[in-house]
Write a protein that holds these residues in place. Structure first.
Motif, short mmCIF file in Angstrom:
data_model
loop_
_atom_site.label_atom_id
_atom_site.label_comp_id
_atom_site.label_asym_id
_atom_site.label_seq_id
_atom_site.Cartn_x
_atom_site.Cartn_y
_atom_site.Cartn_z
N LEU A 80 -0.78 4.95 5.64
CA LEU A 80 -2.04 4.50 5.01
C LEU A 80 -3.17 5.83 5.56
O LEU A 80 -2.79 6.42 6.57
N ASP A 81 -4.27 6.04 4.93
CA ASP A 81 -5.32 6.68 5.08
C ASP A 81 -6.49 6.22 4.78
O ASP A 81 -7.30 6.57 3.78
N CYS A 82 -6.95 5.22 5.62
CA CYS A 82 -8.33 4.61 5.37
C CYS A 82 -9.39 5.44 5.19
O CYS A 82 -10.30 5.17 4.60
N GLN A 83 -9.58 6.44 6.04
CA GLN A 83 -10.84 7.36 5.83
C GLN A 83 -11.03 7.93 4.40
O GLN A 83 -11.97 7.89 3.98
N LYS A 84 -9.88 8.44 3.82
CA LYS A 84 -9.77 9.01 2.56
C LYS A 84 -9.74 7.92 1.26
O LYS A 84 -10.20 8.19 0.31
N ASP A 86 -7.75 3.93 0.51
CA ASP A 86 -6.43 3.38 0.27
C ASP A 86 -6.59 2.59 -1.08
O ASP A 86 -7.54 2.36 -1.57
N GLY A 87 -5.41 2.17 -1.42
CA GLY A 87 -5.49 1.26 -2.56
C GLY A 87 -4.61 -0.25 -2.36
O GLY A 87 -4.34 -0.22 -1.27
N PHE A 88 -4.25 -0.97 -3.35
CA PHE A 88 -3.59 -2.08 -3.25
C PHE A 88 -2.22 -2.18 -4.24
O PHE A 88 -2.50 -1.63 -5.50
N VAL A 89 -1.21 -2.40 -3.74
CA VAL A 89 0.18 -2.87 -4.86
C VAL A 89 0.24 -4.24 -4.91
O VAL A 89 0.38 -4.91 -3.82
N LYS A 90 0.38 -4.78 -6.20
CA LYS A 90 0.78 -6.17 -6.26
C LYS A 90 2.09 -6.51 -6.27
O LYS A 90 3.03 -6.04 -6.92
#
Length: 221
Positions: A80-84, A86-90
């Motif tokens: 993960l790269d919260c600063q840049k 992230d996204g989500f996958v279902k």
């Protein structure tokens, strides 16, 4: 539950004999074992071995995993790269993870739930609490454990992933700027080509008209 026979046994209390009496003996689902497959491991009772990593995850310790020791679970293929961002996958058809480290808000909709989770780097997943109406919000913090695949039905959950793994990845400002510049460049190119073709046709018409005038002049003289 009888761990040795893999049957779920139910007993009732007999008041007369003052003993427990077996009244139900149902085959046990091995995936009922708590956290059998570790973090982000998915237990599928119908396959052997029963544990596999969720899609876009890989065993944390391949050697242990291959020896059927699944306790270390799985990790994301891309961190993960919260600063840049992230996204989500279902993921669908699952028993939702252990809810020990979760939070629920029944007044939020799914879009608000996603936003709430996305702005908190500790939030690892979210879903709707009301499946039919896709309303309400449940979010999970920390690693997701005790996940199980259902052969039918089950629930959907959106798990936080690196933006490059997410289908819903938003284009970056740089990419948007490059795309806009490229579109303008292509449009200008098309206009230039059209102008060039127009000028050639105009010159050709002028040349033919000049030839026609010259021919008429020669005929008259």
């Amino acid at each position: 539950m009888n761990q040795s026979t893999y049957f779920r046994q139910r007993y009732s209390w007999n008041e007369i004999n003052q003993t427990w009496v077996l009244y139900s003996n149902v085959p046990r689902d091995y995936c009922d074992t708590y956290n059998l497959c570790g973090a982000y491991g998915n237990c599928i009772f119908s396959q052997s071995p029963v544990c596999e990593c969720l899609e876009k995850f890989t065993p944390k310790s391949p050697d242990s995993w291959n020896s059927m020791d699944w306790t270390q679970g799985c990790v994301r293929n891309k961190p993960l790269d919260c600063q840049k961002g992230d996204g989500f996958v279902k993921y669908v058809g699952l028993k939702l993870p252990d809810a020990t480290n979760s939070w629920v808000n029944k007044t939020m909709n799914l879009k608000e739930c996603r936003s709430e989770c996305l702005q908190n780097c500790s939030c690892m997943a979210y879903t709707a609490t009301n499946i039919k109406e896709r309303s309400g919000c449940a979010i999970w913090f920390g690693d997701l454990i005790d996940i199980k695949q259902f052969p039918a039905a089950g629930q959907e959950i959106y798990i936080r992933m690196n933006a490059s793994e997410s289908k819903a990845k938003a284009p970056s400002k740089i990419k948007m700027a490059v795309g806009s510049a490229l579109s303008i460049f292509v449009a200008c190119g098309i206009l230039l080509v059209a102008y060039y073709i127009f000028k050639r046709k105009a010159k050709l018409i002028d040349f033919r008209e000049a030839e026609k005038v010259q021919w008429i002049y020669n005929e008259n003289n």
